[in-house]
Design a protein around this motif. Structure first.
Motif, PDB file in Angstrom:
ATOM      1  N   LEU A 152      36.642  33.585  36.113  1.00 29.96           N
ATOM      2  CA  LEU A 152      37.323  34.670  36.814  1.00 29.96           C
ATOM      3  C   LEU A 152      36.940  34.698  38.294  1.00 29.96           C
ATOM      4  O   LEU A 152      37.787  34.979  39.158  1.00 29.96           O
ATOM      5  CB  LEU A 152      36.997  36.007  36.157  1.00 29.96           C
ATOM      6  CG  LEU A 152      37.587  36.184  34.751  1.00 29.96           C
ATOM      7  CD1 LEU A 152      37.028  37.445  34.092  1.00 29.96           C
ATOM      8  CD2 LEU A 152      39.109  36.251  34.801  1.00 29.96           C
ATOM      9  N   ALA A 153      35.685  34.397  38.604  1.00 25.58           N
ATOM     10  CA  ALA A 153      35.259  34.354  40.004  1.00 25.58           C
ATOM     11  C   ALA A 153      35.969  33.232  40.755  1.00 25.58           C
ATOM     12  O   ALA A 153      36.375  33.397  41.911  1.00 25.58           O
ATOM     13  CB  ALA A 153      33.746  34.169  40.085  1.00 25.58           C
ATOM     14  N   ALA A 154      36.154  32.094  40.089  1.00 27.54           N
ATOM     15  CA  ALA A 154      36.825  30.967  40.727  1.00 27.54           C
ATOM     16  C   ALA A 154      38.303  31.256  40.963  1.00 27.54           C
ATOM     17  O   ALA A 154      38.894  30.797  41.949  1.00 27.54           O
ATOM     18  CB  ALA A 154      36.661  29.713  39.876  1.00 27.54           C
ATOM     19  N   LEU A 155      38.925  32.034  40.052  1.00 26.86           N
ATOM     20  CA  LEU A 155      40.349  32.318  40.153  1.00 26.86           C
ATOM     21  C   LEU A 155      40.661  33.504  41.060  1.00 26.86           C
ATOM     22  O   LEU A 155      41.811  33.659  41.491  1.00 26.86           O
ATOM     23  CB  LEU A 155      40.919  32.601  38.761  1.00 26.86           C
ATOM     24  CG  LEU A 155      40.976  31.414  37.803  1.00 26.86           C
ATOM     25  CD1 LEU A 155      41.443  31.881  36.430  1.00 26.86           C
ATOM     26  CD2 LEU A 155      41.897  30.319  38.339  1.00 26.86           C
ATOM     27  N   ALA A 156      39.666  34.330  41.359  1.00 25.56           N
ATOM     28  CA  ALA A 156      39.917  35.547  42.131  1.00 25.56           C
ATOM     29  C   ALA A 156      40.639  35.289  43.455  1.00 25.56           C
ATOM     30  O   ALA A 156      41.577  36.024  43.797  1.00 25.56           O
ATOM     31  CB  ALA A 156      38.603  36.292  42.364  1.00 25.56           C
ATOM     32  N   PRO A 157      40.256  34.262  44.228  1.00 25.02           N
ATOM     33  CA  PRO A 157      40.963  34.038  45.498  1.00 25.02           C
ATOM     34  C   PRO A 157      42.436  33.692  45.311  1.00 25.02           C
ATOM     35  O   PRO A 157      43.226  33.817  46.249  1.00 25.02           O
ATOM     36  CB  PRO A 157      40.196  32.864  46.122  1.00 25.02           C
ATOM     37  CG  PRO A 157      38.846  32.891  45.486  1.00 25.02           C
ATOM     38  CD  PRO A 157      39.102  33.354  44.083  1.00 25.02           C
ATOM     39  N   LEU A 158      42.825  33.242  44.106  1.00 25.19           N
ATOM     40  CA  LEU A 158      44.207  32.886  43.831  1.00 25.19           C
ATOM     41  C   LEU A 158      45.026  34.066  43.340  1.00 25.19           C
ATOM     42  O   LEU A 158      46.232  33.934  43.114  1.00 25.19           O
ATOM     43  CB  LEU A 158      44.258  31.753  42.796  1.00 25.19           C
ATOM     44  CG  LEU A 158      43.494  30.478  43.170  1.00 25.19           C
ATOM     45  CD1 LEU A 158      43.572  29.469  42.034  1.00 25.19           C
ATOM     46  CD2 LEU A 158      44.039  29.881  44.460  1.00 25.19           C
ATOM     47  N   ASP A 159      44.371  35.234  43.139  1.00 25.64           N
ATOM     48  CA  ASP A 159      45.053  36.463  42.698  1.00 25.64           C
ATOM     49  C   ASP A 159      45.820  36.205  41.406  1.00 25.64           C
ATOM     50  O   ASP A 159      47.016  36.475  41.304  1.00 25.64           O
ATOM     51  CB  ASP A 159      45.995  36.967  43.795  1.00 25.64           C
ATOM     52  CG  ASP A 159      46.452  38.418  43.558  1.00 25.64           C
ATOM     53  OD1 ASP A 159      45.945  39.046  42.603  1.00 25.64           O
ATOM     54  OD2 ASP A 159      47.299  38.891  44.324  1.00 25.64           O
ATOM     55  N   VAL A 160      45.100  35.684  40.386  1.00 22.55           N
ATOM     56  CA  VAL A 160      45.745  35.280  39.135  1.00 22.55           C
ATOM     57  C   VAL A 160      45.665  36.369  38.077  1.00 22.55           C
ATOM     58  O   VAL A 160      46.686  36.869  37.617  1.00 22.55           O
ATOM     59  CB  VAL A 160      45.133  33.966  38.608  1.00 22.55           C
ATOM     60  CG1 VAL A 160      45.692  33.635  37.234  1.00 22.55           C
ATOM     61  CG2 VAL A 160      45.430  32.831  39.585  1.00 22.55           C
ATOM     62  N   GLY A 161      44.479  36.754  37.636  1.00 24.06           N
ATOM     63  CA  GLY A 161      44.386  37.713  36.548  1.00 24.06           C
ATOM     64  C   GLY A 161      43.008  38.313  36.433  1.00 24.06           C
ATOM     65  O   GLY A 161      42.086  37.962  37.177  1.00 24.06           O
ATOM     66  N   GLN A 162      42.871  39.218  35.458  1.00 23.87           N
ATOM     67  CA  GLN A 162      41.635  39.970  35.287  1.00 23.87           C
ATOM     68  C   GLN A 162      40.924  39.662  33.969  1.00 23.87           C
ATOM     69  O   GLN A 162      39.911  40.263  33.682  1.00 23.87           O
ATOM     70  CB  GLN A 162      41.941  41.472  35.336  1.00 23.87           C
ATOM     71  CG  GLN A 162      42.629  41.930  36.602  1.00 23.87           C
ATOM     72  CD  GLN A 162      43.130  43.355  36.487  1.00 23.87           C
ATOM     73  OE1 GLN A 162      43.530  43.801  35.419  1.00 23.87           O
ATOM     74  NE2 GLN A 162      43.107  44.080  37.592  1.00 23.87           N
TER      75      GLN A 162
END
Length: 263
Positions: A152-162
């Protein structure tokens, strides 16, 4: 005066009940909340008109609360008051969830409205810290939770999901545009033997005024139906609807429900 810009579910009613003065309930067409009658029902294509109506009713503060999916947008249904907003609306609809919500909130702020968070208006809706159901995680479960946090930390900059599902060291699902329910419905069948956990947290840097992760009894039912072992959230950063019923269902299903403290 406060206006609730409401979507589906029980959250708008809880926020409304916490106010000394009844708020104006504005419902996006097709996304009616539970237990609240709308004062205004509006379409996205009439957003400019809604803004004018709020000013006419002396609204000063707005709160976005309740669940919505991205509604269909019909350019032929645009009214004159909304035409100037179209470039912003198109940009928002093509962005990730957090970016889209930021754009909409900025629009309301530019029109002079203060944007209030649901948990600011009703602080008791946030999940308290603790193991609310089941036994405290240990061993492989803690390793899986840490892996979900890393994803989730890696995906956060991509504004993907929670949300992320991890079990037996494997990533089984990542929440995307379809939301948590869609992710849980489409997990591989083999997840049922992995003692997998759903970890649901706000994205790093997420604006929590409009899109705080929310769980409730239906979330527990979906987690159980997917064959997972439990659910992990961040205390104070996730809204817990119907807390007693949510905990009861988690206990009845033998699930872990951990609202963890600061990491």
């Amino acid at each position: 005066m406060l206006a609730l810009i409401s979507g589906r579910g029980a959250l708008p009613e809880r926020v409304a009940a916490a106010q000394d003065t009844a708020p104006l309930v504005c419902v996006l067409d097709g996304f009616a909340p539970d237990g609240l009658a709308p004062d205004i029902t509006f379409r996205l294509e009439h957003l400019g008109t809604l803004l004018s109506m709020l000013k006419d009713r002396d609204v000063t503060d707005v709160c976005f609360c309740g669940a919505i999916e991205r509604p269909p947008f019909d350019p032929s249904a645009l009214d004159a008051a909304t035409m100037p907003l179209v470039p912003m609306m198109m940009q928002a609809m093509g962005a990730g969830d957090d970016s889209a919500l930021r754009a909409v909130m900025s629009l309301f702020e530019e029109q002079g409205f203060a944007v209030r968070a649901a948990h600011e208006l009703a602080p008791d809706i946030l999940a308290p810290e603790g193991v609310l159901a089941g036994a405290a995680p240990e061993g492989q479960a803690l390793t899986d939770i840490a892996r979900a946090d890393a994803v989730l930390a890696a995906l956060a900059p991509l504004d993907v999901g929670q949300g992320c599902v991890v079990g037996a060291g494997q990533v089984w699902g990542i929440e995307t545009i379809g939301g948590t329910d869609h992710m849980l419905r489409t997990l591989p069948e083999r997840v049922r033997g992995a003692s997998a956990l759903l970890v649901k947290t706000p994205k790093a840097g997420q604006d929590l005024r409009a899109d705080v992760p929310t769980i409730g009894p239906e979330t527990i039912e979906a987690v159980a139906s997917a064959g997972l072992a439990g659910l992990v959230v961040d205390a104070g950063h996730v809204i817990l609807l119907e807390p007693d019923e949510t905990v009861r269902r988690a206990e009845a299903a033998g699930l872990l429900l951990w609202s963890r403290g600061p990491r």
